[in-house]
Write a protein that holds these residues in place. Sequence first.
Motif, mmCIF file in Angstrom:
data_model
loop_
_atom_site.group_PDB
_atom_site.id
_atom_site.type_symbol
_atom_site.label_atom_id
_atom_site.label_comp_id
_atom_site.label_asym_id
_atom_site.label_seq_id
_atom_site.Cartn_x
_atom_site.Cartn_y
_atom_site.Cartn_z
ATOM 1 N N CYS A 5 38.556 -40.237 7.139
ATOM 2 C CA CYS A 5 38.006 -41.511 7.593
ATOM 3 C C CYS A 5 38.960 -42.607 8.092
ATOM 4 O O CYS A 5 39.307 -43.211 7.487
ATOM 5 C CB CYS A 5 37.211 -41.811 7.744
ATOM 6 N N CYS A 7 36.695 -46.098 8.173
ATOM 7 C CA CYS A 7 36.297 -46.613 6.955
ATOM 8 C C CYS A 7 36.896 -46.304 6.174
ATOM 9 O O CYS A 7 37.052 -46.882 4.115
ATOM 10 C CB CYS A 7 35.282 -46.183 7.276
ATOM 11 N N CYS A 15 32.245 -38.644 10.162
ATOM 12 C CA CYS A 15 32.186 -38.712 9.245
ATOM 13 C C CYS A 15 30.978 -39.145 8.712
ATOM 14 O O CYS A 15 30.266 -40.111 9.488
ATOM 15 C CB CYS A 15 33.412 -40.394 8.838
ATOM 16 N N CYS A 49 30.264 -43.388 7.390
ATOM 17 C CA CYS A 49 30.648 -44.763 7.881
ATOM 18 C C CYS A 49 29.980 -44.247 9.242
ATOM 19 O O CYS A 49 29.623 -45.133 10.762
ATOM 20 C CB CYS A 49 31.632 -44.725 8.822
HETATM 21 ZN ZN LIG Z 1 34.111 -43.070 8.494
#
Ligand SMILES: [Zn+2]
Length: 124
Positions: free
Chosen positions: A7, A10, A28, A31
């Motif tokens: 991701c 994050c 994700c 996050c």
């Molecule tokens: Zn993330």
Amino acid sequence: MKSKIYCPVCQMYFISKDSVEIGKEIICTICGARLEITELEPQFSTRRVPQDPEDEIYDRVETFAQMRGYVFDDNKEDIMSGLLEKNRKFGDFYCPCRFDNVPENVCPCLETRRNAVRKEGSCF
Ligand SMILES: [Zn+2]
């Protein structure tokens, strides 16, 4: 099939149980960011789905809260305005309650991703 996906929001890897294909949107699981698969080889690559900044951050925090079972308090709108202002000034959704505009403070911040809300009762 499980896929390990990085991701860019994050900066962590998460496991997706959904099938992946180029152009597909995924969330994700760490996050709550909305991502689009851009490459399958040599590893899965993603980018943030292009969205209006306001849509992007509301979408992300609401998805994150829903995944974790968190609820918003009366400070929500002030914090959302602060996040949008930080994004305008500094190019990302850094926590308006924190001084440093660094990746670990991109909302939801690292502490919050690591369950600070469960431990402290609320986010920083
Ligand atoms: Zn993330």
